[in-house]
Structure formats: C-alpha cells, structure tokens
Design a protein around this motif. Sequence first.
Motif, PDB file in Angstrom:
ATOM      1  N   LEU A 144       0.694  -1.226   0.024  1.00 40.69           N
ATOM      2  CA  LEU A 144      -0.081   0.034   0.036  1.00 40.69           C
ATOM      3  C   LEU A 144       0.931   1.167  -0.031  1.00 40.69           C
ATOM      4  O   LEU A 144       0.628   2.231  -0.714  1.00 40.69           O
ATOM      5  CB  LEU A 144      -0.915   0.173   1.037  1.00 40.69           C
ATOM      6  CG  LEU A 144      -2.127  -0.937   1.415  1.00 40.69           C
ATOM      7  CD1 LEU A 144      -2.716  -0.958   2.861  1.00 40.69           C
ATOM      8  CD2 LEU A 144      -3.134  -0.899   0.257  1.00 40.69           C
ATOM      9  N   GLU A 172     -11.521  -6.558  -1.558  1.00 36.27           N
ATOM     10  CA  GLU A 172     -11.783  -5.296  -1.285  1.00 36.27           C
ATOM     11  C   GLU A 172     -12.022  -4.198  -2.641  1.00 36.27           C
ATOM     12  O   GLU A 172     -12.433  -3.209  -2.283  1.00 36.27           O
ATOM     13  CB  GLU A 172     -10.440  -4.854  -0.350  1.00 36.27           C
ATOM     14  CG  GLU A 172     -10.204  -5.532   0.638  1.00 36.27           C
ATOM     15  CD  GLU A 172      -9.359  -6.655   0.706  1.00 36.27           C
ATOM     16  OE1 GLU A 172      -9.492  -7.078   1.826  1.00 36.27           O
ATOM     17  OE2 GLU A 172      -9.251  -7.099  -0.218  1.00 36.27           O
ATOM     18  N   GLN A 206      -4.628   0.356  -4.228  1.00 32.23           N
ATOM     19  CA  GLN A 206      -5.194   1.135  -3.164  1.00 32.23           C
ATOM     20  C   GLN A 206      -4.222   1.958  -2.766  1.00 32.23           C
ATOM     21  O   GLN A 206      -4.779   3.140  -2.474  1.00 32.23           O
ATOM     22  CB  GLN A 206      -5.168   0.032  -2.202  1.00 32.23           C
ATOM     23  CG  GLN A 206      -6.458  -0.927  -2.495  1.00 32.23           C
ATOM     24  CD  GLN A 206      -6.655  -1.909  -1.095  1.00 32.23           C
ATOM     25  OE1 GLN A 206      -5.785  -2.959  -0.975  1.00 32.23           O
ATOM     26  NE2 GLN A 206      -7.700  -1.710  -0.567  1.00 32.23           N
ATOM     27  N   MET A 230     -14.124  -0.507  -2.504  1.00 32.42           N
ATOM     28  CA  MET A 230     -13.442   0.914  -2.252  1.00 32.42           C
ATOM     29  C   MET A 230     -14.620   1.764  -2.826  1.00 32.42           C
ATOM     30  O   MET A 230     -15.326   1.806  -3.616  1.00 32.42           O
ATOM     31  CB  MET A 230     -12.157   0.773  -2.992  1.00 32.42           C
ATOM     32  CG  MET A 230     -11.104  -0.252  -2.588  1.00 32.42           C
ATOM     33  SD  MET A 230      -9.631  -0.728  -3.693  1.00 32.42           S
ATOM     34  CE  MET A 230      -9.101   1.055  -4.069  1.00 32.42           C
ATOM     35  N   ASP A 240      -3.776  -5.111  -7.112  1.00 32.91           N
ATOM     36  CA  ASP A 240      -4.950  -4.364  -6.392  1.00 32.91           C
ATOM     37  C   ASP A 240      -4.575  -3.572  -5.458  1.00 32.91           C
ATOM     38  O   ASP A 240      -4.858  -2.496  -4.932  1.00 32.91           O
ATOM     39  CB  ASP A 240      -6.097  -5.001  -6.389  1.00 32.91           C
ATOM     40  CG  ASP A 240      -6.823  -5.353  -7.341  1.00 32.91           C
ATOM     41  OD1 ASP A 240      -6.722  -4.672  -8.371  1.00 32.91           O
ATOM     42  OD2 ASP A 240      -7.884  -6.341  -7.237  1.00 32.91           O
TER      43      ASP A 240
END
Length: 332
Positions: A223, A279, A252, A283, A248
């Motif tokens: 992240l 997730e 994010q 989002m 992904d």
Amino acid sequence: MVTMGDVAKLSGVSKMTVSNVINDRAGVSDEVRRRVLEAIRQSGYRVNVSARTLRSGRTGVIGLAVPEIDRPYFGQLAAHVIDEAQGRGFHVAIEQTGAAAAGEIDAISHSYTLQFDGLILSAVGIDPQDSRLTGGDHPIVMLGEQDFAARFDHVAMPNEEGAKAATTHLIDRGCRRIAMVTGDSLHGVNVVTRRHQGYLAGLAERGLVPDPALLFAVGGMTLESGREAAHRLVDSGHEVDGVVAVSDTVAQGVFRGLADRGVRVPDDIRLVGYDDIPEAAYMVPSLSTVAPDHRWMAAKAVELVTARIQDPARPAGEHTAPFELMVRESTR
C-alpha cells in the motif's frame, strides 16, 4: 468411537465406497463423494492417518507453499485450494517461502520429509534451471510466471493478456497518457515483467508510443509503495490521464496517494488494478481490475496434483487461467 461403518450407514453407501472417498480413488461420482464427506463432517469420524499411511503409502496431506500469507491474493488462493482439496478428501498444510529461492527449495524438501502426498508451489525466486529443483516422482504443481519447460505441471496467471486488456480499456475510455505503477524488477521472467509486457502490448495495439517517463517503479507491492509512487507521479508534472497498477494492493496505495495530492479518481485520472481482491469492489470509488479466475486456478492445481498422486508418470502440462475485466467506478 465413530467407525467407517457408521459413516457408510449415514451416507447410504458401502464401507468400500467410504474408503474410496477417503483415499481419493477414482470411480466415485461427485454427488456420492459430497454425501460421504458430509456424513464424515456430521458424524465426527476421524481417519486413522497412521493406519492409512501404512496401507496406502499416503498421508492425505497436500502442501501449499506461497510467498507471503498476509497478502490478500495469497490468502484468497489458499482458501480456494483448501476448499477444493477437502472436496477430494485431502488436508492442506501451508508454508511461507518469502518469495526467495531458498524458501522454495526448503518447501520442496519439507514436502518430502513431512511425507506430504504432493505440493503446490507458488514459485517466484527460484531459477527453473536450479540444479536443486527436482521433483523426482514426487507430485509437484507449479504456480507463477516461471517457465519450467514441461518438467512440472504448471498453472499460470494470464498476466500479459490481463494487463493488455486493462491498458486497452483505459484507451477506449479516452485515456492517452497512461502511466504504469509497477515493480522495480523489469528483468527476467516474473509477474512484474509479464504485466509490463502486457501494458506495452496494449499501447501498441491502439497505436500509442510508450513514454519511459510514465513508468513509476515501486520497491514492493505494498500500500505504501503505491502511495509513494502516486506522489511521485503527481509531483513530476507529467500529464497523466490513466494509470495501470501492477496489483490491486498497489492500486489501493495509488488511490490514497492521488487523494493526498488532490487528484480525483476517475474525474482527473482513471485507475485500473490487477487481481480483483475482495476489497476492490468495496473501495470508494470501486476499483476496476483484472479478475483472473482464482477458483479455476485452485481447482486446476488441486486436480493436477491429485492426478499426479494417482499416476506420477503422467505427462506434465501448461494451463493458463481465464480472466475477466471488472469495470467499476474508477474507470467510469
């Protein structure tokens, strides 16, 4: 103590059929197999592993070795493998390799020493030519991007095809200055290089020339690395209207980094990821992403390893998962 005979009565089959299901023998229909496994769960029957191992030479355990257990993709993969293996009467032992060759070689060694019936290995760090990499007659199925030249059964992710579809999707949405946030390992054969090749192929198919200045490398697929890359992207001053993220999780982070700089998705920049982790759909805005069929991959890997347990001499095969592009709010 619940016996095999009790399971047979509960499921309405013979003791031999129960034995065939427990030992994953052929000739049992899916419906009967499900009924017997449900009877085993309801009754609390426990297989005498030691006795079965002495009789059959098998433990009923398959190993699953993945780079990192705490990443959403590998957690999702493990859940699917466990589910598929249980349907075939196997338990799954999970090991973490750290995405390093040494960890992957250790996983193969442990599969031998712990007497697993077979191993599903997500190979990242190992060189396919490594002299220590030998399956012998031990059932091993490889996952990942490496080319093992038909030495092992191999289930691959549609990396190039998926990244190409993500890139052309952005172009078809009107994007012309498309950046890629990717890993820093752009040499050799790995998930980063394959997805980068797909990105380049997508640009070429729509007649766009890649701009090296729009390639933003990250040190890890985290992240924070995605967030930091988004900061660099905005601070560079380059005109960008679309971003392909290598995963992904990185996407994010890109979301957060763009928001830090006041850049809106999809109003200012459209964003697409890869993996379709759970997730992604939750989002705000929801993330458009490449969705490989994770359950298909798990089912194919388990199918191949159990088939090789039955017949170690069968020819090895290459299999690539199907995928779907999930179009959500981040590219609308």
